[in-house]
Scaffold this active site. Structure first.
Site, PDB file in Angstrom:
ATOM      1  CG  HIS A   1       4.963   8.874  -1.131  1.00 14.31           C
ATOM      2  ND1 HIS A   1       6.225   8.339  -1.228  1.00 14.31           N
ATOM      3  CD2 HIS A   1       4.879   9.427   0.105  1.00 14.31           C
ATOM      4  CE1 HIS A   1       6.892   8.574  -0.111  1.00 14.31           C
ATOM      5  NE2 HIS A   1       6.093   9.231   0.716  1.00 14.31           N
TER       6      HIS A   1
ATOM      7  CD  GLU B   1       1.315   4.033   8.934  1.00 13.53           C
ATOM      8  OE1 GLU B   1       1.721   5.157   8.573  1.00 13.53           O
ATOM      9  OE2 GLU B   1       2.060   3.150   9.442  1.00 13.53           O
TER      10      GLU B   1
END
Length: 334
Positions: A126, A57
């Site tokens: 998540h 990321e």
């Protein structure tokens, strides 16, 4: 279109319209994204415009900063909002500050898309809603749509913006009709249409809220999935509430909020994220500062628990119509 189809349409429009737009992230190319938001785009525009990135990321956002500084308009996907934390240094130290640090010589015209919130039993890694982190960071725009029409128009406006935009997408609204009266979507992962969405180019202004229900008794401030939960609670209680979908969390459409609270004299704030230091706290402070002499009752908040995200009890964690309805009654009795 569903929200997924609307988001894909926005990227399709901008890839075709502007050669400086590139789309990339984990699995967004050949696979079309874990939620299929980019499905078919690589086949249409090629691997130099739509491509996969390593599982990094910080690398995804870091390369996007460089691309934006040299004139491209990257649209990068962080696969889940929970995965953004390794990139926070890039976002907060580089993306948000680039224009100021360069005295305007460079800008960061990039958009960072990420699915947020719960609803898929994804557990702690998540399901988070980290919008308060980005609203707190000067130099970023933060957006969260609640419906397909807004999703496409806001994403196009974000890609065209010369400011960096954090674009949060509530995954509970991605694919199917959500009925706020129930814990779960009626058809959890259906392809049922959610809204009319024009095929071509249009923009929804990034600084504008939307009044989704007019009313005179209390103002409800919500965004994302909580707009539908608020509507369900209002229907169940019968209270004449005015519901405002913020859409753009920052910059905030404070004018619309103030006008509504001055009219109703009451305010309820609803969001899915953790309550303490959540964006609702800033909203409450702003309402108090600007509307104090018009308030007839204390401002109420309904939010997620102050706890690590509970995997097994996520549907209890979410603010639902019952909790929101109780808060509506409380603010009306104040």
């Amino acid at each position: 279109m569903t929200m997924i189809q609307a988001l894909r349409s926005a990227m399709d429009v901008m890839l075709e319209r502007d050669d400086s737009v590139v789309v990339y992230g984990q699995d967004v190319g050949y696979f079309g994204g874990v939620f299929r938001c980019t499905e078919g785009l690589q086949a249409r525009y090629g691997r130099t415009r739509v491509f996969d990135a390593p599982i990094s990321e910080s690398g995804i956002v870091g390369t996007a900063v460089g691309m934006a500084a040299y004139g491209l308009r990257p649209v990068v996907e962080v696969q889940f909002a929970d995965y953004v934390y390794p990139a926070l240094d890039q976002i907060m130290s580089e993306v948000a500050r680039l224009r100021y640090r360069s005295a305007g010589d460079f800008s960061a015209a990039l958009t960072i898309r990420m699915p947020c919130g719960g609803g898929i039993y994804g557990g702690q890694t998540h399901s988070q809603s980290p919008e308060a982190l980005f609203v707190h960071t000067c130099g970023l725009r933060t957006v969260m749509p609640s419906n397909p029409y807004d999703a496409k128009g806001l994403l196009i406006a974000s890609i065209e913006s010369n400011d960096p935009v954090i674009f949060l997408e509530p995954k509970r609204l991605y694919n199917g009709p959500f009925d706020g009266h129930h814990d779960r979507p009626l058809v959890p992962w259906s392809r049922h249409a959610l809204g009319e969405v024009p095929e071509g180019h249009y923009r929804v202004p990034l600084e504008s809220a939307s009044i989704v229900r007019a009313g005179g008794a209390v103002t409800v401030l919500a965004y994302g999935t909580m707009v539908f939960v608020a509507e369900a609670a209002v229907q169940e209680t019968g209270i004449d509430a005015e519901i405002i979908d913020l859409r753009s969390l920052w910059p905030l459409d404070l004018e619309t909020i103030v006008a509504s609270v001055e009219k109703t004299g009451r305010c309820l704030i609803v969001h899915e994220a953790t309550r303490t230091s959540g964006f609702g706290a800033e909203l409450a402070a702003l309402v108090q500062e600007h509307c104090f002499w018009h308030l007839e009752a204390p401002i109420e908040r309904v939010a997620g628990w102050d706890t690590p995200y509970p995997h097994a009890q996520e549907w209890s964690y979410f603010p639902g119509p019952q909790r929101v309805g109780e808060a509506l009654k409380k603010v009306m009795e104040g």
